[in-house]
Design a protein around this motif. Sequence first.
Motif, PDB file in Angstrom:
ATOM      1  N   ALA A 235       3.540  -0.473  -5.415  1.00  0.00           N
ATOM      2  CA  ALA A 235       3.229  -0.173  -4.026  1.00  0.00           C
ATOM      3  C   ALA A 235       2.046   0.578  -3.666  1.00  0.00           C
ATOM      4  N   ALA A 236       1.676   1.766  -4.848  1.00  0.00           N
ATOM      5  CA  ALA A 236       0.736   2.384  -5.050  1.00  0.00           C
ATOM      6  C   ALA A 236      -0.715   1.782  -5.359  1.00  0.00           C
ATOM      7  N   SER A 237      -0.432   0.792  -6.011  1.00  0.00           N
ATOM      8  CA  SER A 237      -1.544   0.102  -6.542  1.00  0.00           C
ATOM      9  C   SER A 237      -2.040  -0.790  -5.470  1.00  0.00           C
ATOM     10  N   ILE A 238      -1.223  -1.326  -4.397  1.00  0.00           N
ATOM     11  CA  ILE A 238      -1.966  -1.986  -3.328  1.00  0.00           C
ATOM     12  C   ILE A 238      -2.822  -0.945  -2.455  1.00  0.00           C
ATOM     13  N   LEU A 239      -2.505   0.179  -2.419  1.00  0.00           N
ATOM     14  CA  LEU A 239      -2.966   1.179  -1.476  1.00  0.00           C
ATOM     15  C   LEU A 239      -4.461   1.574  -2.458  1.00  0.00           C
ATOM     16  N   GLY A 240      -4.186   1.605  -3.528  1.00  0.00           N
ATOM     17  CA  GLY A 240      -5.609   1.986  -4.292  1.00  0.00           C
ATOM     18  C   GLY A 240      -6.480   0.800  -4.337  1.00  0.00           C
ATOM     19  N   TRP A 241      -6.049  -0.528  -4.076  1.00  0.00           N
ATOM     20  CA  TRP A 241      -6.938  -1.594  -4.147  1.00  0.00           C
ATOM     21  C   TRP A 241      -7.607  -1.644  -2.796  1.00  0.00           C
ATOM     22  N   LEU A 242      -6.642  -1.430  -1.693  1.00  0.00           N
ATOM     23  CA  LEU A 242      -7.305  -1.511  -0.342  1.00  0.00           C
ATOM     24  C   LEU A 242      -8.270  -0.349  -0.013  1.00  0.00           C
ATOM     25  N   ILE A 255      -5.060 -11.187  -0.009  1.00  0.00           N
ATOM     26  CA  ILE A 255      -5.453 -11.628  -1.682  1.00  0.00           C
ATOM     27  C   ILE A 255      -5.561 -10.318  -2.141  1.00  0.00           C
ATOM     28  N   GLY A 256      -6.460  -9.308  -1.784  1.00  0.00           N
ATOM     29  CA  GLY A 256      -6.500  -7.853  -2.277  1.00  0.00           C
ATOM     30  C   GLY A 256      -5.354  -7.339  -2.452  1.00  0.00           C
ATOM     31  N   ALA A 257      -4.480  -7.233  -1.478  1.00  0.00           N
ATOM     32  CA  ALA A 257      -3.201  -6.473  -1.665  1.00  0.00           C
ATOM     33  C   ALA A 257      -2.213  -7.054  -2.568  1.00  0.00           C
ATOM     34  N   ALA A 258      -2.257  -8.411  -2.556  1.00  0.00           N
ATOM     35  CA  ALA A 258      -1.492  -9.148  -3.362  1.00  0.00           C
ATOM     36  C   ALA A 258      -1.938  -8.789  -4.906  1.00  0.00           C
ATOM     37  N   SER A 259      -3.027  -8.881  -5.162  1.00  0.00           N
ATOM     38  CA  SER A 259      -3.835  -8.552  -6.324  1.00  0.00           C
ATOM     39  C   SER A 259      -3.736  -7.244  -6.753  1.00  0.00           C
ATOM     40  N   GLY A 260      -3.403  -6.217  -5.947  1.00  0.00           N
ATOM     41  CA  GLY A 260      -3.055  -4.959  -6.188  1.00  0.00           C
ATOM     42  C   GLY A 260      -1.708  -4.697  -6.467  1.00  0.00           C
ATOM     43  N   ALA A 261      -0.906  -5.454  -6.005  1.00  0.00           N
ATOM     44  CA  ALA A 261       0.447  -5.294  -6.381  1.00  0.00           C
ATOM     45  C   ALA A 261       0.545  -5.836  -7.852  1.00  0.00           C
ATOM     46  N   VAL A 262       0.148  -6.925  -8.196  1.00  0.00           N
ATOM     47  CA  VAL A 262       0.102  -7.483  -9.619  1.00  0.00           C
ATOM     48  C   VAL A 262      -0.413  -6.429 -10.596  1.00  0.00           C
ATOM     49  N   ALA A 263      -1.521  -5.850 -10.274  1.00  0.00           N
ATOM     50  CA  ALA A 263      -2.184  -4.755 -11.177  1.00  0.00           C
ATOM     51  C   ALA A 263      -1.148  -3.516 -11.400  1.00  0.00           C
ATOM     52  N   GLY A 264      -0.459  -3.209 -10.433  1.00  0.00           N
ATOM     53  CA  GLY A 264       0.563  -2.162 -10.643  1.00  0.00           C
ATOM     54  C   GLY A 264       1.707  -2.679 -11.191  1.00  0.00           C
ATOM     55  N   LEU A 265       2.235  -3.683 -11.014  1.00  0.00           N
ATOM     56  CA  LEU A 265       3.179  -4.312 -12.092  1.00  0.00           C
ATOM     57  C   LEU A 265       2.806  -4.327 -13.379  1.00  0.00           C
ATOM     58  N   LEU A 279       4.319  10.279 -11.346  1.00  0.00           N
ATOM     59  CA  LEU A 279       3.173   9.932 -12.464  1.00  0.00           C
ATOM     60  C   LEU A 279       2.892   8.295 -12.276  1.00  0.00           C
ATOM     61  N   ALA A 280       4.192   7.589 -11.938  1.00  0.00           N
ATOM     62  CA  ALA A 280       4.165   6.192 -11.742  1.00  0.00           C
ATOM     63  C   ALA A 280       3.455   5.897 -10.454  1.00  0.00           C
ATOM     64  N   LEU A 281       3.414   6.715  -9.482  1.00  0.00           N
ATOM     65  CA  LEU A 281       2.510   6.248  -8.403  1.00  0.00           C
ATOM     66  C   LEU A 281       1.232   6.742  -8.660  1.00  0.00           C
ATOM     67  N   LEU A 282       0.891   7.562  -9.434  1.00  0.00           N
ATOM     68  CA  LEU A 282      -0.616   7.879  -9.707  1.00  0.00           C
ATOM     69  C   LEU A 282      -1.186   6.724 -10.824  1.00  0.00           C
ATOM     70  N   LEU A 283      -0.277   6.239 -11.507  1.00  0.00           N
ATOM     71  CA  LEU A 283      -0.815   5.240 -12.404  1.00  0.00           C
ATOM     72  C   LEU A 283      -0.987   3.990 -11.735  1.00  0.00           C
ATOM     73  N   ILE A 286      -4.179   4.409  -9.734  1.00  0.00           N
ATOM     74  CA  ILE A 286      -5.460   4.249 -10.674  1.00  0.00           C
ATOM     75  C   ILE A 286      -5.682   2.683 -10.931  1.00  0.00           C
ATOM     76  N   ALA A 287      -4.604   1.899 -11.355  1.00  0.00           N
ATOM     77  CA  ALA A 287      -4.735   0.392 -11.567  1.00  0.00           C
ATOM     78  C   ALA A 287      -5.315  -0.334 -10.573  1.00  0.00           C
ATOM     79  N   GLY A 288      -4.660  -0.020  -9.521  1.00  0.00           N
ATOM     80  CA  GLY A 288      -5.106  -0.784  -8.005  1.00  0.00           C
ATOM     81  C   GLY A 288      -6.755  -0.689  -8.056  1.00  0.00           C
ATOM     82  N   ALA A 289      -7.072   0.599  -8.138  1.00  0.00           N
ATOM     83  CA  ALA A 289      -8.536   0.970  -8.065  1.00  0.00           C
ATOM     84  C   ALA A 289      -9.476   0.391  -9.204  1.00  0.00           C
ATOM     85  N   ALA A 290      -8.931   0.328 -10.145  1.00  0.00           N
ATOM     86  CA  ALA A 290      -9.675   0.211 -11.592  1.00  0.00           C
ATOM     87  C   ALA A 290      -9.830  -1.365 -11.657  1.00  0.00           C
ATOM     88  N   CYS A 291      -8.907  -2.066 -11.307  1.00  0.00           N
ATOM     89  CA  CYS A 291      -8.742  -3.662 -11.026  1.00  0.00           C
ATOM     90  C   CYS A 291      -9.411  -4.065 -10.115  1.00  0.00           C
TER      91      CYS A 291
END
Length: 406
Positions: A235-242, A255-265, A279-283, A286-291
């Motif tokens: 969930a946090a990764s979606i926001l990081g990607w967006l 596409i970006g939101a779905a990819s962000g979810a996969v990155a977080g998973l 700390l899982a939210l923080l991870l 970070i994962a969403g933004a980095a990917c």
Amino acid sequence: MEATEVWTLASSALVLIMTPGLALFYGGLVRVRSVVNMMLFSVSAMGVVGVLWILFGYSMSVIGDGDGWFAGSPLRDFGLAGTDPAEFIGVGFGAVFAMITTALISGAIADRVGLGSWVLFSGLWATLVYFPVAAWVWGGGWISQLGTWLGTPDVIDLAGGTAIHINAGAAALALALVVGKRQDFAPGAHRPHSIPLVTIGAALLWFGWIGFNSGLATDGATAGLILVNTLGAPAASILGWLAVDALRARKPGVIGAASGAVAGLVAITPAAANLSPGLALLLGVIAGAACAFAIEWKFRLGFDDSLDVVGLHLVAGVLGTVYLGFFAFDDGLFTGGDGGLLLVQVISVVGVAAYSFAASLIIAFVVKATTGLRVSAEVEQGGIDAAVHGEEAYALDRESQSAARP
């Protein structure tokens, strides 16, 4: 039957549906003329790896006395002849992991590889790479023993940051390099043909990932933590990607939101039982933004990873595995540890990535020498589905249009 066995059995079904979900996810991302080919790669991986797992893969993934540190013996328990039926639930749970891991690699070679080449690669890769690496991580191999040897905490990899995602991501990079670029490889040249398919596929992946991460949980508290983190990190990764898309003045999209979810998973896979929810939210962020940044590097570095297996699975897998070295309960560098956990996490990442890349590169060259690996330029340009498979993803719509003409 005990409650934990029932849950592992149910989790096996959840993980099994992830591979067809991946087929939908990947199928939606490719062009319409190669949907059948792309989806068949995932489905065929289920067939090839499922058979090999029962014949000798499970045996190889368990290192017994006298087997050494590399992998178990494929002949000791061929066809599960020596396996206690009481262990069969665990055998099945391991099988569905092997299937999805192998299928992940196929996203790197969309639009340009024939089914026969893929089947040969997937069988060799599962045998020579996945089964041994699974033994290293979960079957008593060197990664599971690393902490004992070095006097540090043991490596943490709940559900496959190394064995699944880094392993598949490194293999995808090697295979993509050997296959070569698509004819019109360039930013924006390959647009996903079906956002609804991508969304359905991502939903099935997230659904199955709950069993993926928590299938071996032995108590409610652990299972609950894994559940919360498997929901929170993506969930946090979606926001990081967006957020990254917004900072780069890009229009937000599914596409970006779905990819962000996969990155977080992917990032939470090794860590779901060893991080606090915050700390899982923080991870996840970070994962969403980095990917979101990482998937652009294939154009700068000049390798054609068609569906961003490297940018999602390798990058997020490394992040999640190394992140534990800083923030895991009790032993993380910032949570009471002395750096020992960080050391063994990094060693496990480097070891799996290096072995998987090198072995996959050799396997890819062997397949190329045997089958040619890549379809002809004419088939690639005209579309693999019709030329190679005799099927089209949306042939029914074309027939309906023809029937409607006077």
